[in-house]
Design an enzyme around this catalytic site. Sequence first.
Site: not given
Length: 305
Positions: A95, A209-211, A228-229, A263, A275
Amino acid sequence: MTRWPREMLVNVAVAQVWTSPASPRDIDAPLLLSPADIKGWLASMTLEQRLMLHDDDLVQTQLLYGTPVIVLEEQGEWAKVAIPSQPSSKDQRGYPGWLPKRQLSPADPQSAQTEKTAVVRVPTASLFDEQRTERMELSFLTRLPLLQEEGEWAKVATPHGPLFLRRDQIKVESGGQRPAVRGEQLVETGKLFLGLPYLWSGTSAYGYDCSGFMYSLHRFYGLTIPRDASNQATAGQLVETAQLKPGDLLFFAHEQGTGRVHHVAMYAGDGKILHSPKTGKSIEIIPLAGFEYEQEHCLSRRYWG
């Protein structure tokens, strides 16, 4: 111009990875220091300022203390890095993003030779010096080379030299094959963070965050999945909805599930999901039925087992 080694280590408890050197706002100044004040930063932001992190594309991800990075480019007091431990389609080396140079230290070749790693297993753990004076608070999942176990203490290699963690706040990983992981383990560990406010770009116990939440839970058990998602949705084992088990990941996409993935949540069993929802809300377990994105569920993946 300063010649930087290819590999460096993060020397702050949590480093924010920025989209560019021009991204930080005045309110973000505490995050640019070494040590960085992530608690003060979070406490100072309004909801609108938190939303700007995403809406204005200011930040990318976060890094924990001692994480190795590869320096790709320099610009004044900033370094562009790739993060090998966070796989991403944005850069095959890891990343990418920008950090202040002051938050990076040279890697210690000797620490890389240790066979064991101490991993913080509680939401936050204190790091102590030889006199057992607290030096820093570390996040869940912080990984440091283990030098020695001494009674109730674990001596670890850090960017600031040998320091100590309490043994009851870590787990020890050894080189070699990882043990099998059950999906229920991922869910139980995730419950440690119920009620924690969402943070765009977050990969620390101060906000996910979600991911970033899903990435961190898997990483704790030795499973390195994409950061990442949208990337998480392209790997792992495809699982039909009727075959969902605790620990499986559910992905949600715009346009009633036909568009871009935006998401990710974890199946928690009994028709519920775990989540980190969105800015202004906190990590929760809720029924999938009636969830605002329920009709956008496009596919599910399994990385454990």
